[in-house]
Design an enzyme around this catalytic site. Structure first.
Site, short mmCIF file in Angstrom:
data_model
loop_
_atom_site.label_atom_id
_atom_site.label_comp_id
_atom_site.label_asym_id
_atom_site.label_seq_id
_atom_site.Cartn_x
_atom_site.Cartn_y
_atom_site.Cartn_z
N ASN A 102 0.82 -1.21 0.00
CA ASN A 102 0.00 0.00 0.00
C ASN A 102 0.85 1.26 0.00
O ASN A 102 1.97 1.27 0.53
CB ASN A 102 -0.94 0.00 1.21
CG ASN A 102 -1.96 -1.12 1.11
OD1 ASN A 102 -2.12 -1.70 0.03
ND2 ASN A 102 -2.62 -1.42 2.19
N HIS A 119 6.11 -0.50 -2.53
CA HIS A 119 5.65 0.26 -3.70
C HIS A 119 5.72 1.77 -3.48
O HIS A 119 5.08 2.54 -4.18
CB HIS A 119 4.21 -0.14 -4.06
CG HIS A 119 4.12 -1.55 -4.58
ND1 HIS A 119 2.93 -2.23 -4.71
CD2 HIS A 119 5.07 -2.41 -4.99
CE1 HIS A 119 3.16 -3.45 -5.18
NE2 HIS A 119 4.45 -3.59 -5.35
N CYS A 127 9.45 16.75 -7.92
CA CYS A 127 9.56 17.36 -9.25
C CYS A 127 10.57 16.57 -10.08
O CYS A 127 11.69 16.30 -9.63
CB CYS A 127 10.01 18.81 -9.09
SG CYS A 127 10.39 19.56 -10.68
N CYS A 147 5.65 21.89 -10.74
CA CYS A 147 6.47 22.50 -9.69
C CYS A 147 6.65 23.98 -10.04
O CYS A 147 6.46 24.38 -11.20
CB CYS A 147 7.81 21.78 -9.68
SG CYS A 147 9.01 22.41 -8.52
N CYS A 149 9.25 25.40 -10.53
CA CYS A 149 10.33 25.52 -11.52
C CYS A 149 9.85 25.18 -12.93
O CYS A 149 10.60 25.28 -13.90
CB CYS A 149 11.51 24.62 -11.16
SG CYS A 149 11.25 22.89 -11.62
N GLY A 186 -5.42 -9.07 2.95
CA GLY A 186 -6.06 -8.17 1.99
C GLY A 186 -5.28 -7.94 0.72
O GLY A 186 -5.25 -6.82 0.20
N ASN A 212 -8.61 -12.59 4.33
CA ASN A 212 -9.12 -11.97 3.10
C ASN A 212 -10.60 -12.30 2.97
O ASN A 212 -11.02 -13.42 3.28
CB ASN A 212 -8.35 -12.52 1.88
CG ASN A 212 -8.52 -11.65 0.64
OD1 ASN A 212 -9.60 -11.18 0.34
ND2 ASN A 212 -7.43 -11.45 -0.08
P1 NAD Z 1 -6.05 -5.76 -4.85
O1 NAD Z 1 -6.96 -4.59 -5.04
O2 NAD Z 1 -5.54 -6.47 -6.03
O3 NAD Z 1 -6.79 -6.82 -3.94
C1 NAD Z 1 -7.45 -6.44 -2.75
C2 NAD Z 1 -7.69 -7.70 -1.94
O4 NAD Z 1 -8.21 -7.31 -0.67
C3 NAD Z 1 -8.68 -8.65 -2.59
O5 NAD Z 1 -8.14 -9.96 -2.54
C4 NAD Z 1 -9.93 -8.53 -1.70
O6 NAD Z 1 -10.63 -9.74 -1.61
C5 NAD Z 1 -9.32 -8.15 -0.36
N1 NAD Z 1 -10.17 -7.35 0.52
C6 NAD Z 1 -11.03 -6.34 0.17
N2 NAD Z 1 -11.57 -5.80 1.29
C7 NAD Z 1 -11.04 -6.49 2.34
C8 NAD Z 1 -11.21 -6.38 3.75
N3 NAD Z 1 -12.02 -5.48 4.32
N4 NAD Z 1 -10.50 -7.24 4.55
C9 NAD Z 1 -9.70 -8.18 4.00
N5 NAD Z 1 -9.50 -8.32 2.66
C10 NAD Z 1 -10.17 -7.48 1.86
O7 NAD Z 1 -4.86 -5.25 -3.93
P2 NAD Z 1 -3.32 -5.63 -3.89
O8 NAD Z 1 -3.16 -7.11 -3.89
O9 NAD Z 1 -2.76 -4.85 -2.76
O10 NAD Z 1 -2.71 -5.09 -5.26
C11 NAD Z 1 -3.03 -3.80 -5.71
C12 NAD Z 1 -1.85 -2.91 -6.01
O11 NAD Z 1 -2.39 -1.60 -6.03
C13 NAD Z 1 -0.79 -2.88 -4.95
O12 NAD Z 1 0.39 -2.90 -5.62
C14 NAD Z 1 -0.95 -1.53 -4.22
O13 NAD Z 1 0.26 -0.81 -4.30
C15 NAD Z 1 -1.91 -0.75 -5.04
N6 NAD Z 1 -3.06 -0.21 -4.26
C16 NAD Z 1 -2.83 0.40 -3.08
C17 NAD Z 1 -3.89 0.90 -2.35
C18 NAD Z 1 -3.61 1.57 -1.02
O14 NAD Z 1 -2.50 2.06 -0.82
N7 NAD Z 1 -4.58 1.59 -0.10
C19 NAD Z 1 -5.20 0.76 -2.82
C20 NAD Z 1 -5.40 0.13 -4.07
C21 NAD Z 1 -4.31 -0.36 -4.77
#
Ligand code: NAD
Length: 243
Positions: A102, A119, A127, A147, A149, A186, A212
């Site tokens: 995340n 990530h 910038c 930015c 600049c 998740g 999950n």
């Molecule tokens: P994904 O969106 O591919 O999958 C989300 C997963 O979370 C699913 O398997 C779903 O079943 C599960 N889920 C949904 N709600 C839930 C809950 N309340 N409790 C438990 N599980 C739950 O996400 P990913 O695998 O992290 O891949 C997505 C990519 O996108 C990552 O690389 C990430 O960097 C980025 N991303 C980040 C964010 C963030 O920073 N919050 C949000 C979306 C995507």
């Protein structure tokens, strides 16, 4: 289910090192859309177009057009009970680190100390021309924003097609290879190399506990099909009740 929570609590307490791998699902209960789950962001936008470095270099306005629909301002979001439970497990001396995909910064805001953001993070944008950094900014005006600049601003996150930060990846692999239990929370386990970390941990003897609402890791030793915001506090509670 109660018996499984108890077993997991026992396992985590006995494990000499535990780590956690988190994905977008842990932040869903903080109001941030996931990518791949139903109704997620990618039902509307194609990431290959909107979140790839090639497209960003050609036309950064595509990224900045959807950015506001994804995470508006870094400071608008607060950790939920799942983030707080992981921070509590670290304070209890049970969890050694959180490896997160995340980019929302919510683990740090919840008080987790050892967070590996493989990530990157939206905490900073910078910038591309003068490299000035803007810390925890509101989403700037303009698509794309510039930015002072005149350079284009980019988030300090890993877009598709970009290399992961090497230090973070090395640390994540080391933690995976040396833990004896890993909580996988998740994540749809679709993005590499993050998706391979639970396998790496398992190959080195770790037990995998998946949390999950739609399990995605078939090799898990334990699987809790539940919202992270419910399951993780329950695990903390079970550990406390064991004294
Ligand atoms: P994904 O969106 O591919 O999958 C989300 C997963 O979370 C699913 O398997 C779903 O079943 C599960 N889920 C949904 N709600 C839930 C809950 N309340 N409790 C438990 N599980 C739950 O996400 P990913 O695998 O992290 O891949 C997505 C990519 O996108 C990552 O690389 C990430 O960097 C980025 N991303 C980040 C964010 C963030 O920073 N919050 C949000 C979306 C995507």
């Amino acid at each position: 289910m109660g018996e499984m929570y108890h077993e997991i609590a026992r396992l985590l307490t006995a494990a000499h090192k535990c780590s956690a791998l988190t994905g977008a699902g842990i932040s869903a209960e903080s109001g941030i859309a996931t990518f791949r789950s139903k109704g997620g962001l990618w039902d509307t936008y194609d990431p290959a177009v909107y979140a790839s470095i090639d497209v960003f270099n050609q036309d950064p306005s595509k990224y900045w057009t959807i950015r506001g629909d994804f995470i508006r301002n870094y400071n608008d979001y607060t950790p939920n009970s799942a983030h707080r439970a992981l921070a509590e497990l670290e304070r209890m001396g049970i969890l050694r680190c959180v490896i997160t995909q995340n980019i929302d910064g919510l683990h740090r805001k919840a008080g987790s100390g050892n967070v590996i953001e493989i990530h990157g993070s939206l905490r900073e944008i910078y910038c591309l021309k003068c490299h000035r950094r803007y810390i925890a900014p509101d989403v700037p005006e303009g698509t794309p924003p510039y930015c002072s600049c005149g350079g284009i601003l980019k988030p300090d996150t890993v877009l598709f097609g970009e290399q992961l930060p090497e230090d973070a990846l090395i640390k994540a692999r080391e933690e995976s290879m040396s833990c004896s239990a890993m909580l996988v929370i998740g994540t749809s386990a679709a993005v590499q190399p993050a998706a391979s970390l639970p396998y790496l941990a398992q190959q080195h003897g770790a037990k995998i506990i998946e949390i999950n609402i739609e399990p995605a890791f078939p090799g898990a030793d334990y699987c809790i099909t539940e919202k992270a915001g419910i399951a993780l506090p329950e695990i903390v509670q079970q550990i406390r009740s064991m004294g």
